[in-house]
Motif scaffolding. Structure first.
Motif, PDB file in Angstrom:
ATOM      1  N   GLN A   9      33.416  91.102  23.718  1.00 27.48           N
ATOM      2  CA  GLN A   9      32.559  92.081  23.805  1.00 27.48           C
ATOM      3  C   GLN A   9      32.069  92.529  25.122  1.00 27.48           C
ATOM      4  N   LEU A  10      31.502  93.530  25.554  1.00 26.54           N
ATOM      5  CA  LEU A  10      31.220  94.021  26.744  1.00 26.54           C
ATOM      6  C   LEU A  10      30.155  92.868  26.935  1.00 26.54           C
ATOM      7  N   ALA A  11      28.913  93.005  26.044  1.00 29.04           N
ATOM      8  CA  ALA A  11      27.732  92.404  26.158  1.00 29.04           C
ATOM      9  C   ALA A  11      27.902  90.793  27.488  1.00 29.04           C
ATOM     10  N   ASP A  12      29.022  90.489  26.572  1.00 23.40           N
ATOM     11  CA  ASP A  12      29.238  88.465  27.420  1.00 23.40           C
ATOM     12  C   ASP A  12      29.932  88.851  28.775  1.00 23.40           C
ATOM     13  N   VAL A  13      30.441  90.086  28.754  1.00 24.56           N
ATOM     14  CA  VAL A  13      31.680  90.139  30.114  1.00 24.56           C
ATOM     15  C   VAL A  13      29.703  90.951  30.823  1.00 24.56           C
ATOM     16  N   LEU A  14      28.964  91.479  30.342  1.00 29.50           N
ATOM     17  CA  LEU A  14      27.291  91.420  31.599  1.00 29.50           C
ATOM     18  C   LEU A  14      26.710  90.499  31.149  1.00 29.50           C
ATOM     19  N   TRP A  15      26.746  89.086  30.700  1.00 28.82           N
ATOM     20  CA  TRP A  15      25.788  88.389  30.417  1.00 28.82           C
ATOM     21  C   TRP A  15      26.403  87.485  31.983  1.00 28.82           C
ATOM     22  N   ALA A  68      31.680  84.538  45.450  1.00 27.44           N
ATOM     23  CA  ALA A  68      31.088  84.861  44.421  1.00 27.44           C
ATOM     24  C   ALA A  68      32.451  85.647  43.335  1.00 27.44           C
ATOM     25  N   GLN A  69      32.331  87.005  44.141  1.00 27.81           N
ATOM     26  CA  GLN A  69      32.678  87.762  43.552  1.00 27.81           C
ATOM     27  C   GLN A  69      33.796  87.744  42.739  1.00 27.81           C
ATOM     28  N   VAL A  70      34.974  87.511  44.003  1.00 28.38           N
ATOM     29  CA  VAL A  70      37.012  87.156  43.521  1.00 28.38           C
ATOM     30  C   VAL A  70      37.057  86.167  42.707  1.00 28.38           C
ATOM     31  N   GLY A  71      35.978  85.470  42.817  1.00 30.89           N
ATOM     32  CA  GLY A  71      35.828  84.699  41.876  1.00 30.89           C
ATOM     33  C   GLY A  71      35.967  84.329  40.496  1.00 30.89           C
ATOM     34  N   ALA A  72      34.790  85.354  40.448  1.00 33.76           N
ATOM     35  CA  ALA A  72      33.840  85.768  39.186  1.00 33.76           C
ATOM     36  C   ALA A  72      35.298  87.313  38.419  1.00 33.76           C
ATOM     37  N   VAL A  73      35.652  87.962  39.822  1.00 32.40           N
ATOM     38  CA  VAL A  73      37.017  88.928  38.928  1.00 32.40           C
ATOM     39  C   VAL A  73      38.170  88.023  38.791  1.00 32.40           C
ATOM     40  N   ILE A  74      39.106  87.414  39.380  1.00 30.97           N
ATOM     41  CA  ILE A  74      40.172  85.773  39.246  1.00 30.97           C
ATOM     42  C   ILE A  74      39.831  85.249  37.324  1.00 30.97           C
ATOM     43  N   GLY A  75      37.981  84.650  37.514  1.00 27.35           N
ATOM     44  CA  GLY A  75      38.077  84.426  36.257  1.00 27.35           C
ATOM     45  C   GLY A  75      37.801  85.375  35.191  1.00 27.35           C
ATOM     46  N   LEU A  76      37.860  86.380  35.079  1.00 29.81           N
ATOM     47  CA  LEU A  76      37.774  87.349  34.632  1.00 29.81           C
ATOM     48  C   LEU A  76      38.847  87.863  34.177  1.00 29.81           C
ATOM     49  N   VAL A  77      39.500  88.669  34.376  1.00 30.92           N
ATOM     50  CA  VAL A  77      41.168  88.552  34.210  1.00 30.92           C
ATOM     51  C   VAL A  77      42.031  87.446  33.738  1.00 30.92           C
ATOM     52  N   LEU A  78      42.073  86.318  33.927  1.00 31.02           N
ATOM     53  CA  LEU A  78      42.684  85.164  33.619  1.00 31.02           C
ATOM     54  C   LEU A  78      41.729  84.627  32.131  1.00 31.02           C
ATOM     55  N   GLY A  79      40.781  84.956  32.152  1.00 28.54           N
ATOM     56  CA  GLY A  79      39.975  85.099  30.201  1.00 28.54           C
ATOM     57  C   GLY A  79      40.084  86.285  29.573  1.00 28.54           C
ATOM     58  N   VAL A  80      40.061  87.533  30.221  1.00 29.86           N
ATOM     59  CA  VAL A  80      40.702  87.990  29.202  1.00 29.86           C
ATOM     60  C   VAL A  80      41.765  88.354  28.711  1.00 29.86           C
ATOM     61  N   SER A  81      42.753  87.996  29.965  1.00 32.51           N
ATOM     62  CA  SER A  81      44.089  88.015  29.669  1.00 32.51           C
ATOM     63  C   SER A  81      44.305  86.683  28.806  1.00 32.51           C
TER      64      SER A  81
END
Length: 410
Positions: A375-381, A334-347
């Protein structure tokens, strides 16, 4: 040394993992990545829309707005104005009369929001920056002028400063404090002519219904006398708006309400926040469905690694250690997928901010591309949602992992 994590990491990287398990694990990571990316993008778009609404209305809205707690208007006198101006932090106080009126131009007519403002209105409003035609001044060389919305101009085909055909504003006459209508239209309405001096383009609601006029003109037409519908306050930089708002409430008493910028449009902003919440919940469920692949891959991995589990338990590993191994395995996927998704989303959000890749596609839109704001709060949620979902889908396989017969698997 964190033994469960090391073993889970080895299982994740193992090339000897059965092909079908590897495929399902990869699908799980892709599902989590896509879900995370979607959540980040959609939440950022809602943040951008919320900021866009604030910036658009900020061109015409005051920092604080004083209105009557009951009724539509209130008496304004020198004492009230002086009390308001005496509050530390209050820089400018603008008197406002706002009401519905009938606007007629040639053979066309429509109901508009007539807003009469005192001379210092432009000292606290940025509406002059939204002028697309004509002049923003409401009074020039002793002549009253109206500032009209672009939608109003389009609806009635108004020509600016047409002295031969001025705007005709009409309002029901008051008799003994009550509005009355007569059979004779000439006796039923107060009527005042005014020239259209400028056109503003801010936001559809304002553009399609508002007309700004000098407050003296509104007094004559609406017969308001010393009554006002609001006092608009500009707060100086020397003091926070919240402090000034709190002191104004205390000074003016319960018969007045003091609204900040967000409270003036509380329904619209609340609607955006509610939509954002429901979109988050919807996408979180979609992420949960995508993460069910983690459940299947872990269940198959538990079956595949029965001999390893038996060896570990024979060497003294407790059932709790075995459970943690498979929980860690699910968390890694889950974390590997989440990090990839987070990088893609932020990019993608950054590219949208910088280059406006996705446009609104509407000719009447005040912005060309969809606004986004991260927003950082969205990333945390999003992170909390992924952790909760990972625990939910990994718990059952992890609980089943120690429940094996050692004699059959050694």
């Amino acid at each position: 040394m964190n033994v469960p994590f090391l073993i889970a990491q080895r299982y994740f990287r193992s090339k000897k993992k059965r092909n079908i398990i590897s495929i399902i694990s990869n699908i799980s990571m892709i599902g989590v990545a896509v879900g995370t990316m979607s959540l980040i993008i959609v939440l950022s778009v809602f943040n951008g829309l919320e900021d866009l609404v604030r910036s658009l209305y900020g061109k015409s809205d005051p920092d604080l707005k004083i209105a009557a707690s009951k009724g539509k208007s209130f008496e304004v006198n020198t004492f009230l104005l002086e009390r308001t101006k005496a509050v530390p932090g209050v820089a400018i106080v603008t008197e406002v009369i706002e009401d519905n009126a009938l606007l007629r131009y040639h053979e066309r007519q429509m109901v508009v929001k007539l807003k009469g403002v005192s001379e210092n209105f432009y000292a606290q409003s940025d509406i002059d920056s939204a002028i697309v035609d004509g002049d923003h001044r409401l009074r020039r060389n002793g002549q009253d002028y109206a500032l009209i919305g672009a939608g109003v101009q389009h609806e009635l085909s108004i020509a600016l400063e047409n002295r031969f055909s001025p705007l005709q504003l009409m309002y029901p006459r008051n008799v003994a404090g009550k509005r009355t209508l007569s059979i004779n239209p000439e006796n039923a309405f107060n009527q005042e002519p005014i020239l259209a001096g400028g056109v503003f383009y801010i936001e559809q609601h304002l553009d399609d219904s508002y007309i700004f006029v000098p407050i003296e003109f509104a007094q004559r037409l609406l017969n308001y006398g010393a009554r006002r519908t609001a006092l608009e306050v500009k707060v100086g930089e020397s003091r926070p708006i919240e402090e000034v708002k709190a002191e104004l409430k205390q000074v003016l008493g319960p018969q007045f309400t003091v609204l900040d910028s967000d409270e003036q449009h509380v329904s619209l902003l609340k609607a955006i926040k509610v939509e954002k919440m429901f979109v988050f919940i919807t996408f979180a469920f979609i992420l949960l469905i995508a993460s069910l692949n983690i459940f299947f891959s872990l269940s198959m991995l538990v079956i595949d690694k029965r001999k390893d589990v038996a060896v570990l338990m024979a060497m003294g590993a407790t059932p709790n250690v075995i459970r943690r191994i498979f929980l860690m395995e699910g968390a890694i996927v889950a974390q590997v997928g989440a990090v990839i998704g987070l990088v893609l989303g932020v990019s993608i959000c950054w590219l949208q901010q910088q280059f406006g890749l996705v446009e609104m596609g509407m000719a009447t839109s005040v912005v060309k591309a969809y606004p986004v704001k991260m927003q950082l709060a969205d990333v945390l949620w999003v992170g909390i949602a992924i952790v909760a979902i990972t625990i939910i889908v990994s718990l059952r396989p992890a609980l089943n992992a120690p429940q094996i017969d050692l004699r059959e698997n050694l």
